[in-house]
Design a protein around this motif. Structure first.
Motif, PDB file in Angstrom:
ATOM      1  N   GLY A   1      -8.650  -4.072  10.646  1.00 29.70           N
ATOM      2  CA  GLY A   1      -8.292  -4.081  12.059  1.00 29.70           C
ATOM      3  C   GLY A   1      -7.276  -3.026  12.461  1.00 29.70           C
ATOM      4  N   ASN A   2      -6.765  -2.269  11.521  1.00 31.71           N
ATOM      5  CA  ASN A   2      -5.822  -1.165  11.782  1.00 31.71           C
ATOM      6  C   ASN A   2      -6.679   0.058  12.043  1.00 31.71           C
ATOM      7  OD1 ASN A   2      -3.295   0.427   9.682  1.00 31.71           O
ATOM      8  ND2 ASN A   2      -3.350   0.271  11.906  1.00 31.71           N
ATOM      9  N   ASP A   3      -6.867   0.342  13.353  1.00 27.79           N
ATOM     10  CA  ASP A   3      -7.905   1.301  13.751  1.00 27.79           C
ATOM     11  C   ASP A   3      -7.333   2.680  14.071  1.00 27.79           C
ATOM     12  OD1 ASP A   3      -6.546   0.267  15.998  1.00 27.79           O
ATOM     13  OD2 ASP A   3      -8.287   0.489  17.308  1.00 27.79           O
ATOM     14  N   TYR A   4      -8.053   3.693  13.631  1.00 27.60           N
ATOM     15  CA  TYR A   4      -7.645   5.082  13.857  1.00 27.60           C
ATOM     16  C   TYR A   4      -8.843   5.918  14.287  1.00 27.60           C
ATOM     17  CZ  TYR A   4      -3.263   3.824  11.604  1.00 27.60           C
ATOM     18  OH  TYR A   4      -2.070   3.215  11.309  1.00 27.60           O
ATOM     19  N   ILE A   5      -8.525   7.045  14.924  1.00 26.26           N
ATOM     20  CA  ILE A   5      -9.523   8.060  15.273  1.00 26.26           C
ATOM     21  C   ILE A   5      -9.475   9.106  14.165  1.00 26.26           C
ATOM     22  CG2 ILE A   5     -10.223   9.784  16.970  1.00 26.26           C
ATOM     23  CD1 ILE A   5     -10.345   6.846  17.954  1.00 26.26           C
TER      24      ILE A   5
ATOM     25  N   PHE B   1      -1.134  10.588  12.093  1.00 25.35           N
ATOM     26  CA  PHE B   1      -0.233  10.612  13.249  1.00 25.35           C
ATOM     27  C   PHE B   1      -0.302   9.269  13.968  1.00 25.35           C
ATOM     28  CE2 PHE B   1       0.694  15.116  13.065  1.00 25.35           C
ATOM     29  CZ  PHE B   1      -0.385  15.596  12.317  1.00 25.35           C
ATOM     30  N   ASN B   2       0.867   8.682  14.225  1.00 23.69           N
ATOM     31  CA  ASN B   2       0.925   7.409  14.938  1.00 23.69           C
ATOM     32  C   ASN B   2       0.528   7.601  16.397  1.00 23.69           C
ATOM     33  OD1 ASN B   2       2.067   5.585  12.847  1.00 23.69           O
ATOM     34  ND2 ASN B   2       3.788   7.025  12.926  1.00 23.69           N
ATOM     35  N   ALA B   3       0.401   6.484  17.111  1.00 25.94           N
ATOM     36  CA  ALA B   3      -0.032   6.531  18.516  1.00 25.94           C
ATOM     37  C   ALA B   3       0.967   7.295  19.384  1.00 25.94           C
ATOM     38  CB  ALA B   3      -0.211   5.114  19.047  1.00 25.94           C
TER      39      ALA B   3
ATOM     40  N   MET C   1       2.398   8.515   4.933  1.00 26.67           N
ATOM     41  CA  MET C   1       1.371   7.754   4.224  1.00 26.67           C
ATOM     42  C   MET C   1       0.809   6.679   5.141  1.00 26.67           C
ATOM     43  SD  MET C   1      -0.498   7.383   1.680  1.00 26.67           S
ATOM     44  CE  MET C   1      -1.394   6.227   0.692  1.00 26.67           C
ATOM     45  N   CYS C   2      -0.431   6.286   4.886  1.00 26.49           N
ATOM     46  CA  CYS C   2      -1.082   5.213   5.661  1.00 26.49           C
ATOM     47  C   CYS C   2      -2.068   4.521   4.730  1.00 26.49           C
ATOM     48  CB  CYS C   2      -1.805   5.795   6.880  1.00 26.49           C
ATOM     49  SG  CYS C   2      -2.608   4.528   7.893  1.00 26.49           S
ATOM     50  N   GLY C   3      -1.776   3.274   4.383  1.00 27.55           N
ATOM     51  CA  GLY C   3      -2.595   2.579   3.381  1.00 27.55           C
ATOM     52  C   GLY C   3      -3.982   2.251   3.892  1.00 27.55           C
ATOM     53  N   ASN C   4      -4.066   1.650   5.094  1.00 27.08           N
ATOM     54  CA  ASN C   4      -5.393   1.340   5.654  1.00 27.08           C
ATOM     55  C   ASN C   4      -6.146   2.636   5.960  1.00 27.08           C
ATOM     56  OD1 ASN C   4      -5.222  -1.552   5.689  1.00 27.08           O
ATOM     57  ND2 ASN C   4      -3.768  -1.365   7.377  1.00 27.08           N
ATOM     58  N   GLY C   5      -5.387   3.651   6.357  1.00 25.92           N
ATOM     59  CA  GLY C   5      -6.017   4.919   6.706  1.00 25.92           C
ATOM     60  C   GLY C   5      -6.622   5.631   5.513  1.00 25.92           C
TER      61      GLY C   5
ATOM     62  N   GLU D   1       4.901  -1.598  13.721  1.00 23.12           N
ATOM     63  CA  GLU D   1       4.838  -0.302  13.060  1.00 23.12           C
ATOM     64  C   GLU D   1       5.646   0.771  13.781  1.00 23.12           C
ATOM     65  OE1 GLU D   1       1.465   1.580  11.525  1.00 23.12           O
ATOM     66  OE2 GLU D   1       0.441  -0.283  10.932  1.00 23.12           O
ATOM     67  N   ARG D   2       6.293   1.606  12.988  1.00 24.72           N
ATOM     68  CA  ARG D   2       6.936   2.823  13.513  1.00 24.72           C
ATOM     69  C   ARG D   2       5.874   3.640  14.244  1.00 24.72           C
ATOM     70  NH1 ARG D   2       9.237   7.411   9.396  1.00 24.72           N
ATOM     71  NH2 ARG D   2       7.050   7.361   8.746  1.00 24.72           N
ATOM     72  N   GLY D   3       6.134   3.913  15.520  1.00 25.68           N
ATOM     73  CA  GLY D   3       5.282   4.825  16.264  1.00 25.68           C
ATOM     74  C   GLY D   3       3.997   4.249  16.809  1.00 25.68           C
TER      75      GLY D   3
ATOM     76  N   LEU E   1      -2.788  -4.768  13.686  1.00 22.33           N
ATOM     77  CA  LEU E   1      -3.429  -5.946  13.090  1.00 22.33           C
ATOM     78  C   LEU E   1      -3.282  -5.955  11.578  1.00 22.33           C
ATOM     79  CD1 LEU E   1      -6.726  -6.390  15.162  1.00 22.33           C
ATOM     80  CD2 LEU E   1      -4.426  -7.273  15.604  1.00 22.33           C
ATOM     81  N   ALA E   2      -2.899  -4.803  11.019  1.00 24.26           N
ATOM     82  CA  ALA E   2      -2.665  -4.735   9.570  1.00 24.26           C
ATOM     83  C   ALA E   2      -1.875  -3.478   9.263  1.00 24.26           C
ATOM     84  CB  ALA E   2      -3.982  -4.718   8.799  1.00 24.26           C
ATOM     85  N   CYS E   3      -1.106  -3.508   8.183  1.00 19.75           N
ATOM     86  CA  CYS E   3      -0.342  -2.326   7.737  1.00 19.75           C
ATOM     87  C   CYS E   3      -0.419  -2.299   6.214  1.00 19.75           C
ATOM     88  CB  CYS E   3       1.104  -2.426   8.207  1.00 19.75           C
ATOM     89  SG  CYS E   3       2.120  -1.017   7.705  1.00 19.75           S
ATOM     90  N   GLY E   4      -1.117  -1.305   5.683  1.00 20.85           N
ATOM     91  CA  GLY E   4      -1.354  -1.260   4.235  1.00 20.85           C
ATOM     92  C   GLY E   4      -0.106  -0.920   3.433  1.00 20.85           C
ATOM     93  N   THR E   5       0.606   0.125   3.859  1.00 23.57           N
ATOM     94  CA  THR E   5       1.845   0.465   3.147  1.00 23.57           C
ATOM     95  C   THR E   5       2.850  -0.665   3.310  1.00 23.57           C
ATOM     96  OG1 THR E   5       2.543   1.689   5.125  1.00 23.57           O
ATOM     97  CG2 THR E   5       1.634   2.981   3.271  1.00 23.57           C
ATOM     98  N   GLY E   6       2.774  -1.341   4.483  1.00 25.36           N
ATOM     99  CA  GLY E   6       3.668  -2.483   4.708  1.00 25.36           C
ATOM    100  C   GLY E   6       3.379  -3.611   3.734  1.00 25.36           C
ATOM    101  N   ALA E   7       2.087  -3.867   3.501  1.00 23.87           N
ATOM    102  CA  ALA E   7       1.718  -4.924   2.549  1.00 23.87           C
ATOM    103  C   ALA E   7       2.186  -4.580   1.140  1.00 23.87           C
ATOM    104  CB  ALA E   7       0.206  -5.129   2.582  1.00 23.87           C
TER     105      ALA E   7
END
Ligand SMILES: N[C@H](CCC[C@H](N)C(=O)O)C(=O)O
Length: 278
Positions: free
Chosen positions: A10-14, A62-64, A71-75, A212-214, A219-225
């Motif tokens: 659910g951690n969505d990116y373009i 890049f954050n929103a 780093m971005c775990g889900n990404g 999340e920063r930025g 809905l999820a943060c991989g590095t956070g987990a």
């Protein structure tokens, strides 16, 4: 410019394939534009998938709000899925770099498409100077943190990006949406921070909400987990292998004692592709 919308729990990116089209000149501005859920496509941020020397691809995240993240775990799970499914490197083990570090990913496929990915996230960064935070301790563990008229106990960990983990009885909107942004921008975090509010369900399972920063709450943060897995061991609350239950799905984490590496396993999904006016 062609883009692909993907998400990890659910951690969505373009995502933009910079193997096959030019790298955007101003990715920060593009991130702000495409992430807007009313005037743009709608996402938690923008991720560029770029050619890399000595690796299958480089991830630039890049954050929103347009800020760059190390780093971005889900990404990175979705980057691996894109690289495999779109024929850039069709192998079940890939090397992806981010902010100069190389990560090893093992892909689980079904009918030739990647569904789940296991990432070797490397070693946690535990020195205050490198997290970075001005709080005492390498790292701060259950450190008292006065904010918004209350005192929280915070444990700080970096997975390449900064995380501030606090354990609560209930991760309410008041905490996540009210206190989260105040912690994100608190001067005790010189490069801001991601904030995890954790309910311990048992020694192998937590429920996680993340500011999340930025990007705000995701809905999820991989590095956070991953940071939560490390914090659970440092504070004695959870085991080295846990499941984090996030709003968008579950992630499996392990902080391996022998290698000191953190491993994260979770889903990766492609939603649709589209064109963004150059
Ligand atoms: N907002 C984070 C980057 C995205 C991390 C998160 N989406 C993940 O899956 O790790 C930061 O600025 O450090």
């Amino acid at each position: 410019m062609q883009f692909t919308k993907m998400h990890g729990a659910g951690n969505d990116y373009i995502y933009v394939d910079c193997f096959r089209q030019p790298t955007p000149a101003d990715p920060a501005a593009l991130a702000r534009a495409v992430s807007n859920r009313h005037f743009g496509v709608g996402a938690d941020g923008l991720i560029l998938i770029c050619p890399a020397d000595g690796a299958d691809a480089e991830m630039r995240m890049f954050n929103a709000d347009g800020s760059y993240s190390e780093m971005c775990g889900n990404g990175i799970r979705c980057v691996a899925k894109f690289v495999h499914d779109h024929g850039i490197a069709v192998r079940d083990q890939l090397r992806i770099t981010s902010a100069g570090k190389q990560f090893l990913l093992d892909l689980e496929t079904r009918s030739g498409k990647v569904e789940r990915v296991r990432v070797d996230m490397g070693e946690p960064i535990l020195t205050a100077r490198d997290i970075p935070t001005t709080l005492a301790g390498d790292p701060p563990v259950d450190a008292p943190f006065e904010i918004a008229g209350r005192t929280l106990a915070v444990t700080c960990v970096s997975m390449g990006n900064p995380h501030c983990v606090t354990y609560v009885d209930s991760a309410t909107d008041e905490l996540v949406l009210g206190v989260g942004p105040q912690i994100e921008t608190d001067p005790r975090f010189p490069r801001r921070t991601n904030v995890e509010f954790i309910e311990v369900l048992n020694r192998e399972t937590v429920r996680q909400r993340t500011w999340e920063r930025g990007s705000g709450e995701t809905l999820a943060c991989g590095t956070g987990a991953c940071a939560v897995c490390v914090a659970g061991v440092l504070t004695g609350r959870t085991e080295r292998r846990i499941t984090s239950k996030l709003l968008g799905g579950d992630l499996q984490l392990e902080w391996d004692e022998a290698t000191n590496h953190v491993y994260m396993t979770g889903p990766a999904a492609e939603i649709f592709t589209g064109d963004w006016p150059a």
